[in-house]
Write a protein that holds these residues in place. Structure first.
Motif, PDB file in Angstrom:
ATOM      1  N   LEU A   1       0.831  -1.188   0.000  1.00 27.14           N
ATOM      2  CA  LEU A   1       0.000   0.000   0.000  1.00 27.14           C
ATOM      3  C   LEU A   1       0.873   1.248   0.000  1.00 27.14           C
ATOM      4  O   LEU A   1       1.894   1.291   0.692  1.00 27.14           O
ATOM      5  CB  LEU A   1      -0.877  -0.040   1.262  1.00 27.14           C
ATOM      6  N   THR A   2       0.485   2.255  -0.768  1.00 27.10           N
ATOM      7  CA  THR A   2       1.200   3.536  -0.761  1.00 27.10           C
ATOM      8  C   THR A   2       0.427   4.527   0.112  1.00 27.10           C
ATOM      9  O   THR A   2      -0.703   4.249   0.538  1.00 27.10           O
ATOM     10  CB  THR A   2       1.307   4.116  -2.179  1.00 27.10           C
ATOM     11  N   ASP A   3       1.012   5.687   0.354  1.00 24.94           N
ATOM     12  CA  ASP A   3       0.310   6.725   1.112  1.00 24.94           C
ATOM     13  C   ASP A   3      -0.967   7.154   0.382  1.00 24.94           C
ATOM     14  O   ASP A   3      -1.996   7.392   1.002  1.00 24.94           O
ATOM     15  CB  ASP A   3       1.218   7.937   1.336  1.00 24.94           C
ATOM     16  N   ALA A   4      -0.896   7.235  -0.948  1.00 21.65           N
ATOM     17  CA  ALA A   4      -2.084   7.590  -1.732  1.00 21.65           C
ATOM     18  C   ALA A   4      -3.168   6.528  -1.564  1.00 21.65           C
ATOM     19  O   ALA A   4      -4.353   6.846  -1.474  1.00 21.65           O
ATOM     20  CB  ALA A   4      -1.721   7.754  -3.200  1.00 21.65           C
ATOM     21  N   GLY A   5      -2.773   5.260  -1.510  1.00 20.25           N
ATOM     22  CA  GLY A   5      -3.724   4.176  -1.289  1.00 20.25           C
ATOM     23  C   GLY A   5      -4.373   4.263   0.081  1.00 20.25           C
ATOM     24  O   GLY A   5      -5.568   4.021   0.243  1.00 20.25           O
ATOM     25  N   ARG A   6      -3.573   4.629   1.069  1.00 22.50           N
ATOM     26  CA  ARG A   6      -4.139   4.803   2.425  1.00 22.50           C
ATOM     27  C   ARG A   6      -5.177   5.920   2.439  1.00 22.50           C
ATOM     28  O   ARG A   6      -6.214   5.811   3.089  1.00 22.50           O
ATOM     29  CB  ARG A   6      -3.023   5.123   3.420  1.00 22.50           C
ATOM     30  N   ARG A   7      -4.897   6.995   1.710  1.00 22.47           N
ATOM     31  CA  ARG A   7      -5.857   8.112   1.646  1.00 22.47           C
ATOM     32  C   ARG A   7      -7.161   7.680   0.977  1.00 22.47           C
ATOM     33  O   ARG A   7      -8.246   8.047   1.427  1.00 22.47           O
ATOM     34  CB  ARG A   7      -5.256   9.301   0.907  1.00 22.47           C
ATOM     35  N   ILE A   8      -7.058   6.903  -0.094  1.00 20.88           N
ATOM     36  CA  ILE A   8      -8.245   6.453  -0.814  1.00 20.88           C
ATOM     37  C   ILE A   8      -9.160   5.652   0.089  1.00 20.88           C
ATOM     38  O   ILE A   8     -10.374   5.856   0.115  1.00 20.88           O
ATOM     39  CB  ILE A   8      -7.850   5.619  -2.056  1.00 20.88           C
ATOM     40  N   VAL A   9      -8.603   4.724   0.868  1.00 26.51           N
ATOM     41  CA  VAL A   9      -9.468   3.872   1.707  1.00 26.51           C
ATOM     42  C   VAL A   9      -9.915   4.576   2.973  1.00 26.51           C
ATOM     43  O   VAL A   9     -10.882   4.153   3.589  1.00 26.51           O
ATOM     44  CB  VAL A   9      -8.806   2.517   2.051  1.00 26.51           C
ATOM     45  N   SER A  10      -9.273   5.646   3.351  1.00 30.24           N
ATOM     46  CA  SER A  10      -9.701   6.359   4.560  1.00 30.24           C
ATOM     47  C   SER A  10     -10.686   7.468   4.251  1.00 30.24           C
ATOM     48  O   SER A  10     -11.184   8.123   5.160  1.00 30.24           O
ATOM     49  CB  SER A  10      -8.479   6.920   5.312  1.00 30.24           C
ATOM     50  N   GLN A  11     -11.030   7.669   2.974  1.00 30.48           N
ATOM     51  CA  GLN A  11     -11.971   8.715   2.593  1.00 30.48           C
ATOM     52  C   GLN A  11     -13.426   8.313   2.801  1.00 30.48           C
ATOM     53  O   GLN A  11     -14.312   9.065   2.491  1.00 30.48           O
ATOM     54  CB  GLN A  11     -11.771   9.122   1.124  1.00 30.48           C
ATOM     55  N   GLY A  12     -13.634   7.125   3.316  1.00 33.64           N
ATOM     56  CA  GLY A  12     -14.990   6.733   3.637  1.00 33.64           C
ATOM     57  C   GLY A  12     -15.732   6.072   2.599  1.00 33.64           C
ATOM     58  O   GLY A  12     -15.901   5.505   1.762  1.00 33.64           O
TER      59      GLY A  12
END
Length: 92
Positions: A81-92
């Motif tokens: 997982l990349t930081d961008a991937g973490r942001r995508i899944v944490s956006q709800g």
């Protein structure tokens, strides 16, 4: 009224520029959140190999990246997982 329509059109086009993850992509990416180093699974929840299209689409969007080569199965992509991937899944 015309100003509101132009503003709405501009907002819609800005949203279109941001790629949206599918349900399958989000599910796969979420599974890396709790893994050491953000390792993403090779298999889905039913024990089947992850669809290569899902993996490649996430890599193209920068949500996942190759982690290391798998010498036993060189055609399988081992990703994290990349930081961008973490942001995508944490956006709800």
């Amino acid at each position: 009224m015309a100003t509101q329509a132009r503003r709405r059109k501009r907002d819609d086009s800005a949203d279109a520029a941001v790629p949206r993850a599918t349900v399958a992509q989000k599910d796969w990416l979420r599974r890396g959140l709790d893994q050491p180093g953000g390792k993403l699974p090779l298999f889905d929840r039913d024990g089947q190999r992850m669809h290569p299209g899902t993996v490649r689409a996430c890599m193209q969007r920068g949500w996942a990246e190759p982690w290391f080569d798998n010498p036993l199965k060189p055609d399988w992509l081992v990703c994290k997982l990349t930081d961008a991937g973490r942001r995508i899944v944490s956006q709800g």
